[in-house]
Each structure stands twice: as structure tokens, then as C-alpha cells.
Design a protein around this motif. Sequence first.
Motif, PDB file in Angstrom:
ATOM      1  N   GLY A  94      -1.561 -34.523 -49.910  1.00 16.42           N
ATOM      2  CA  GLY A  94      -0.235 -34.073 -49.516  1.00 16.42           C
ATOM      3  C   GLY A  94       0.774 -34.359 -50.612  1.00 16.42           C
ATOM      4  N   ALA A  95       2.033 -34.078 -50.342  1.00 16.97           N
ATOM      5  CA  ALA A  95       3.078 -34.302 -51.325  1.00 16.97           C
ATOM      6  C   ALA A  95       3.324 -35.791 -51.505  1.00 16.97           C
ATOM      7  CB  ALA A  95       4.357 -33.601 -50.884  1.00 16.97           C
ATOM      8  N   ALA A 120       6.068 -34.850 -46.902  1.00 18.72           N
ATOM      9  CA  ALA A 120       6.621 -33.504 -46.983  1.00 18.72           C
ATOM     10  C   ALA A 120       8.102 -33.469 -46.642  1.00 18.72           C
ATOM     11  CB  ALA A 120       5.859 -32.584 -46.040  1.00 18.72           C
ATOM     12  N   ASN A 144       9.566 -38.723 -44.843  1.00 23.87           N
ATOM     13  CA  ASN A 144       9.491 -38.256 -43.462  1.00 23.87           C
ATOM     14  C   ASN A 144      10.217 -39.199 -42.508  1.00 23.87           C
ATOM     15  OD1 ASN A 144       7.822 -36.308 -44.481  1.00 23.87           O
ATOM     16  ND2 ASN A 144       5.943 -37.275 -43.763  1.00 23.87           N
ATOM     17  N   ASN A 204       7.305 -28.636 -38.236  1.00 26.03           N
ATOM     18  CA  ASN A 204       7.080 -29.296 -39.518  1.00 26.03           C
ATOM     19  C   ASN A 204       5.585 -29.573 -39.705  1.00 26.03           C
ATOM     20  OD1 ASN A 204       7.186 -30.817 -41.827  1.00 26.03           O
ATOM     21  ND2 ASN A 204       8.483 -32.451 -40.991  1.00 26.03           N
ATOM     22  N   GLU A 225       3.638 -29.585 -42.253  1.00 31.76           N
ATOM     23  CA  GLU A 225       3.257 -30.443 -43.391  1.00 31.76           C
ATOM     24  C   GLU A 225       3.503 -31.907 -43.056  1.00 31.76           C
ATOM     25  OE1 GLU A 225       1.449 -29.494 -45.909  1.00 31.76           O
ATOM     26  OE2 GLU A 225       1.501 -27.510 -44.969  1.00 31.76           O
ATOM     27  N   ASP A 236       0.860 -35.126 -42.730  1.00 35.58           N
ATOM     28  CA  ASP A 236       1.033 -36.481 -43.276  1.00 35.58           C
ATOM     29  C   ASP A 236       0.684 -37.520 -42.206  1.00 35.58           C
ATOM     30  OD1 ASP A 236       1.825 -35.547 -45.702  1.00 35.58           O
ATOM     31  OD2 ASP A 236       3.986 -35.702 -45.292  1.00 35.58           O
TER      32      ASP A 236
END
Lengths: 442, 299
Positions: free
Chosen positions: A46-47, A51, A84, A341, A343, A347
Motif C-alpha cells: 500500500g501507500a 492511503a 488514515n 475509502n 484503499e 490498509d
Amino acid sequence: MRFKTAIAVGLAGMLALAGCSGGGTPATTPAANAGGATTAAGPAGGAEGGAGGDVGVFTWWAEGSEKDGLAELEKLFEQDFPNNTFVNLAVAGGAGSNAKAKLAADLQNNNPPESFQGHAGAELMDYIDADQIEPVNDIIDELGGDSVFPKNLLDLISVDGDIFSVPSNVHRSNVVWVNPAVLAEAGISTDAPADLDAWIADLEKLKAAGVDTPISVGTAAWTQVHLFESILLAELGTDEYNKLFEPGASWDTDAVKSAVSKYAKVLTYANTGGADDWPAATVMVIDGKAGYNIMGDWAVAEFNSKNKTYGTDYLAWPTPGTDGTFLFLADSFTLAKGAKNPEGAKDWLRLVGSAEGQKAFNIVKGSIPARTDVAAGDFPEYQQSAMTSFKEDKIASSIAHGAAANNAWNSEIGTAISKFWTDKDEAGLVSGLVAAADKNNK
Amino acid sequence: MGRVKNWWTGLLMVSPSILLVIVFVYGLIGQNVATSLEAAKTRSGRVLAEGGLANYVELLTWDRYQHALWNLLILTLVFVGGTMFFGLLWALLLEKGVPGEGFFRSVYLFPMAVSFIASGVVWRWLLDPGMGEQAIGLNKLFLMMGMPALQSTWWSSAGKFNMAAMAIPAIWQLAGYVMALFLAGFRGISEDQREAARVDGATEFQLYRHVLFPQLSPIALSALIIVGHMSMKTFDLIYAIAGQNSYVSEVPATLMWVQLFSLNNPVQAAANATILLAVIAVAVVPYLIYTNRTERAGR
């Protein structure tokens, strides 16, 4: 006379108010985002830092050790994904009964949380069937796939190769909680009886020795289903038990009938009231009012909260006749279809499925990790033994906790069991179980 | 001319509420009926409802639904009978102006201020089925008073009339309300009539039987309808006392919850709701017509 009635009415009114004030459960407030957390050594993928945005997580973990476990996850989530914001959408209520109604309404109205809790197994099929959750194969692969999650557990949450949730924790259902002091009074050995019949003989001895309630059970339907599934498993054996849930399987067998009559026999040693939900029934064992209680291994929290010591104040064994079988239930987290959401939800799933997240959560909640690669060393004694059993024993799925049967089937079994509780009509229970299976197991 | 203008202004004033009622009451009733006639299938192909009137046939022939209807009948009969009896009794005792009337009136009326869900939590404990050493709640009270024979399994017994026990908390809650209605009725009858009857040599019994009670019949009818329709809609009390998925205490309203949330069958739940609405309408609509007529006649 009139005055007495008036006083009685007044007293009852005050009781009503007292009941009112005791009912509120403080919900966990979502803690503020711990901005600028230092390390992100947790789950990969993931980012970086997450995210971003709100991540609403729906559970029925609103009280006790479950709430504390969720708080651990929340802490880790904010540390690993500082971008987040965790939004706790927990709804209180026994075994998720209230929560599921709220969730069903939210899903119906296309207002899903990012991720919601669901029992791994047949219960999940309702959501899959209704097209309410998305496959999460990529997340499971990222986490290590079937090299870290048991293959048979993943099978239970898969349809046509798509995996639909990330398992977070596993509980054992077939556990008898024993008060050795009560057994000692009747001169019964504290070793586990070899099979169901031997155990029923012990129940008889306890009754003869003047114990009013040899085994305690709640009056809530699911606690009775919980007791029944253990006896069903003991009477049928693991393979026959598991076959009951294969599509088209018949419940109209002699084995099921004899399990029902064993269950009826056990109920004659049980309390007829006085305990509504499971904690009250478990407390009867803790207080020495009852000798035994069958409840999942989350009951250990009840013993811990009363400062009881395992081995001296209480014992726990697998339900007699089910030794070597792990009657399991598991919680898992889903990716809701239409989540605002997705993404951020991923997470959350990355954390829930990570070794780090499972360790932190399960130590506190009292369950065991669904992953098999979490080091057992840091867990308390009981959980270590449960982790070994889960790896080595045969596995069977719980009815009462949504692993073996879907919601509708589970509800109809619950109805038949709750009817039996009052009328004790064995033939009626058998035909109720057969009808429920015929209707739902296709 | 002016009349017409006034009529329009009036309509304009009430139109928001008319619109809201059309959409949120009749619109949703219509939606519910439409849902109840749908066909429904799960993605895996299990038929939940065949569609059309067959949905109603299936529901009405379902033994679980018939059991729920029977429970509702028993509950309603005992609930309505009990509240009327105690309401009238208390009103009779109080209407003569006993000392401390205000106190007793509040005491009897007070339970109505508590919500069913809150009192249900207490009654769940009071009506616990445990007996003997396991007794708590009312059974324990009977034991302590040396009357073990009075112990009961209350609503959670297998008998056909177990729902009569479920009516006890409901009666406790609403008898005071019926009392207040009757008390207001008694107070509305002028003292002259009583004195006239007494002068004519009526006994106290004859006074009530022939002079006072006949004048209370519209109040009795209102009380009957109000309590009766509350009984038919009862959900929270039973849910709080018996918990979810309790077969023995199931009534159509609680069954609807099970159909919707546990059995995942919104179509059958909608059919159940439609029948419940029809049953209540059968009781309420004639009453509305009756009151409309008497009001018009009285004008």
C-alpha cells in the motif's frame, strides 16, 4: 391491601429506573490521529503511511477484552498508517445480534463501513450471496497466502477461488469449564471423562451429591446451540459432524437422534433459569453453584476478571468425546462493496492480517491468531495450548458462531433449540433440525 | 369569494403535513405492500419467495407464523382484559376522593413513564423461570414468603397460554393509563346525576350500573382500542424480556425482525407487516368511523 399494592408498584418502578441506568455502555471514542508517528515497521504494501482519509471499522467488540483488543489494533493502525483516521463503529450486544441488524440496514441502504467483522465461514456466504463484499485475494497474497493462513480456513471463506475476508482470530468452542472444588465434594476425579456417557455419569453423581445445577447453561438460544454443537460433535465424531454441512446432507439419521437424546439428558442436569447470557452461566461455575459449563475459550476472561487461577480454581478440557478435535470459530474482516475509502480499508486489512497485528490483538482478546506463523512464546498458557491444538487437531466448524451454517440456518437451528428448551420434545427437535437443514443446506 | 380564498390559504398551510403523510405514511405502506408481493431469490439460487399472493399463502400456512398469531391472541386478550379490569378498579377506588388521591394517582400512572425496553430488563429478571435453589426474581420472592406453590416458569413454559405471563408487565405498565382515562370520565359526570339517582332511591350498585357506567362506554371503547392496538404492535417488551429468537414468546412483530435480519427474507417480513397492519386496521377503522359518526351526531 391497597397501600401494599401501591408500595409494590412503587418499588418495581424504582427497579425499572435502576435497570435503565445500568444499561448504557460507553463506546470507544476514536482517538485523534497520532500525527507524525515515528516508525512504520509494521505491515508492508500500500501507500507509505496509508492511503489517507477515514476508515470506518464495524465490529461488535464494544466491551471487555474484545474492546481492549480492538483498542490495541487501533493504536497500531494509527502508528503504521498515520495518514488514515480510524473510526470505531462498534455496536454492543451479545454475540453481535444487535450489531448484525444495524449492519444489515447499513448495507441495504448502500451506506457500508469500510470494513466489517464477520464470522469466517458460512455466515460470510450471506454477504457474498447478496453481493455486499469484495474479494481480497491481493491482500491475502501480500500477507503470505496459504503459507501463513491454514488452507482449510481459507477454503471456508472462498468461493470459486475468490477469498472474501481476512481472518483475524480463532476461538475454540468445545471447552468445558470445570470447578474442581465442586467435583471434589462429590468425589469425582478432575481428569476429563473419556466420553460423553462417562461424563453424563459424572453429572448424575454430582446431582446425587446434592449439587442443584451440575452443569450451567444460559437461557439465550445461542448459548444452548453452543452446548448442543459440542454434544453433536461428541456423538457423531468429527468426520460425520463435518458431513452434516455438506450440501444436501441429511440430518435425519440415527446418530443425530441419539445426539438429541444425549442433549436432552444433559439438560436434565442443567439450570432451568437464573442465567440469561453466557457470563451469568460461567459465573455459576466460578461461584461453585455449578460444576461444569460449556462455553468458548473467551470465557477465560470471566475467570481472569475474578482473579481465579487456572489449575487450582478452575480447569478446562475439551468436551468429553471431542478430544483431538478443535471446534473452531473465527472472526474475519471484509472489504465492503461500495466503501467510500477502499484503499484505507485495505490498509486496515493489511494490519489485521499481519503477524504484528494478530499478536497484539489476540494476546489481549484471549483468542489465538488465525496466522500459523505467530510465535506462541509471548501468549499466556491456555492460548499456547490452544495454538498447538489448532495446528495439530482435526478441525470442525461451529454452528452457533456462523462457521458451519449461514445466518438463516443458524437462526432456524436456534429456534428449534429454543423450542426444545421449553417443551423437551425430542422428536420435535429432530424434525426441526431436519427441516432447517433441508431448507437451507442446498 | 372570501370563503374560497380562506379555503386556499388553509390548504396551503396544511399541505406540507399532507405531503409528508402521503410520502412517509401511505407511500411507505404502499412500498411495503409492493415489496411483500415481490419474488425473491438469493444469488446462489435459493427461492425465498415465489412472488404474488403465493407469498401470503406461504406465510399464513407456516406453522411458526400461526404459533406467533396464537401467542398474539393470548397476549392481547389478557393484556386488554387486565388493563381494563385494573384500570377500572383503581378508578373506582379513587373516584370517591380518598385521602392522598394525588399520590396514588401518580403511583399508578408512573409505570407508563418508563419505556417498555427499560422495564423489560427488570421484568426479564422478575419473570425468570428458575425455581427452587435456582430461583431469582418473583419465584424467589414467593419462596421467601413461604409460598413455593406459586412459583412458575412464566412466559417460558411450553403451555399454550404461556403468553398470559408476558401480559403481566404490560398490564403493570398501562393499567394506570386506563385508570386515568376512567377517572377523567367519572369526573366528567356531574354530581347532580348521582344525587338525582340517590334521591330516586337507587342503591350504590344501581347508581354505577345504570347511571355512571353507560356514560363511560365511549371511554371504555377508546381505552380498548388504544391498549388493543398497542398490544398487537408490541415488540420492545418481548424483545427485552425474552431476547432474540425466542420461539415460545414469538409474536408477528418479533417474527418480522427474525425474518428480516436473521432469515434474510425481507419479502416475507413485508408480507408479515402487511398482515399486521390489516389486523390492526380491522380493529381501529370501525372505531374511527364510529367516533366520526357520534361526533357528527353530537354537533
